[in-house]
Design an enzyme around this catalytic site. Structure first.
Site, short mmCIF file in Angstrom:
data_model
loop_
_atom_site.label_atom_id
_atom_site.label_comp_id
_atom_site.label_asym_id
_atom_site.label_seq_id
_atom_site.Cartn_x
_atom_site.Cartn_y
_atom_site.Cartn_z
N ARG A 1 0.44 -6.23 -4.21
CA ARG A 1 1.80 -6.37 -3.68
C ARG A 1 1.92 -7.60 -2.78
NH1 ARG A 1 3.97 -0.40 -2.30
NH2 ARG A 1 3.67 0.54 -4.34
N ASP B 1 15.88 4.77 6.37
CA ASP B 1 14.56 4.38 5.88
C ASP B 1 14.12 3.17 6.71
OD1 ASP B 1 13.04 5.11 2.97
OD2 ASP B 1 12.39 3.25 3.95
#
Ligand SMILES: C[S@@+](CC[C@H](N)C(=O)[O-])C[C@H]1O[C@@H](n2cnc3c(N)ncnc32)[C@H](O)[C@@H]1O
Length: 279
Positions: free
Chosen positions: A44, A149
């Protein structure tokens, strides 16, 4: 400046850099990355190296030495796990429809739900669908769903409320027809959440380990498949916070592989990964 091609022969993420990234994720998001997460972390972060034109992970970690670097948010965005789905773990939605929501509506005219760790929005939009179905048009009932979030990227997706065929697959035809319209223009072929749901849900960025700005309390807090990434001390702190934020008799919903940490007081189990505030 390095190009995408020059990262092909990149050296693997070294011990020192990996340790630093683990420490930052723990400090800034409460997320524990074990050794097993090193390959994922490496894959990532290659994207971040490419986007920034950096030659190696050491240079990337040096960027993070600046505590105010905007890259800290990007690091969190890159390393959170955001798997979700509409009506994931459907037993909670059935319980909400059959028991929890009718009981709340009977008690008064105010319904407050919190999707804590909402990812790309499928969970809060599913909650909104169930609320609309269970309470009808709910004239006179004040309904609010808060969805939060830590990851700014997933929040952008969640707020847009636009999904592809694969994502809407778990939905019944009836729900698709009632709660979505077909996207137009750049979103042709996709599915757009209907306005009757949009008026119910507010999305905000919130790190669960930062102070919570919400003043009121909630009837239901759904924090599913989130605490699994935290250590016991952080899980315990969080569950205590949820207890404080629930109305008496309010419900806490956890994910399928999660449970209350040992010593969490004031809750009684009332179904699969469902807990009621009892004292
Ligand atoms: C696996 S998803 C769960 C989504 C949804 N609740 C579900 O069960 O389908 C976990 C979410 O928790 C968020 N998260 C992780 N650490 C967080 C923190 N410290 N504060 C707020 N959200 C966090 C991640 O960004 C991610 O979107």
């Amino acid at each position: 400046m390095a190009t995408a091609a020059s990262t092909v022969g990149l050296r693997p993420l070294g011990d020192r850099e990996f340790r630093r990234i683990c420490a930052l994720m723990r400090e800034r998001a409460g997320i524990e990355l074990g050794e097993g997460k090193r390959p994922l972390c490496q894959t990532r972060l290659i994207r971040r190296l490419r986007a920034l034109g950096l030659p190696d992970y050491a240079a990337y970690v040096r960027l993070l030495d600046d505590p105010d670097s905007p890259e800290h948010d990007e690091l969190i965005n890159a390393l959170t796990t955001n798997v979700t789905a509409f009506f994931r773990e459907d037993h909670h939605f059935q319980m909400l429809a059959n028991d929890i929501l009718p009981a709340i509506a009977q008690r008064g005219h105010r319904v407050r739900l919190w999707s804590a760790g909402c990812s790309t929005g499928e969970e809060p939009w599913s909650l909104a669908m169930v609320v609309r179905e269970a309470l009808g048009d709910a004239d006179g009932v004040d309904i609010k769903i808060l969805a939060t979030d830590i990851d700014t990227q997933v929040l952008t997706h969640a707020r847009a409320g636009i999904y592809g065929d694969d994502q809407v697959e778990p939905l019944s035809r009836a729900r698709l027809q009632r709660f979505f319209s077909r996207g137009t223009g750049a979103h042709a072929g996709q599915w757009r959440i209907a306005d009757e749901l949009r008026s119910l849900v507010t999305f905000n960025r919130l790190n669960l380990f930062d102070p919570w700005p919400m003043r009121g309390s909630f009837d239901v807090i759904s924090c599913r498949n989130v605490i699994i990434y935290f250590d016991v001390a952080n899980k315990t702190k969080l569950v205590r916070g949820f207890h404080d934020k629930l109305v008496p008799g309010g419900h806490l919903l956890l994910g399928h592989s999660e449970s209350l940490p040992l010593g969490a007081n004031g809750f009684t189990g009332c179904g699969r990964t469902t807990y009621r505030k009892t004292s």
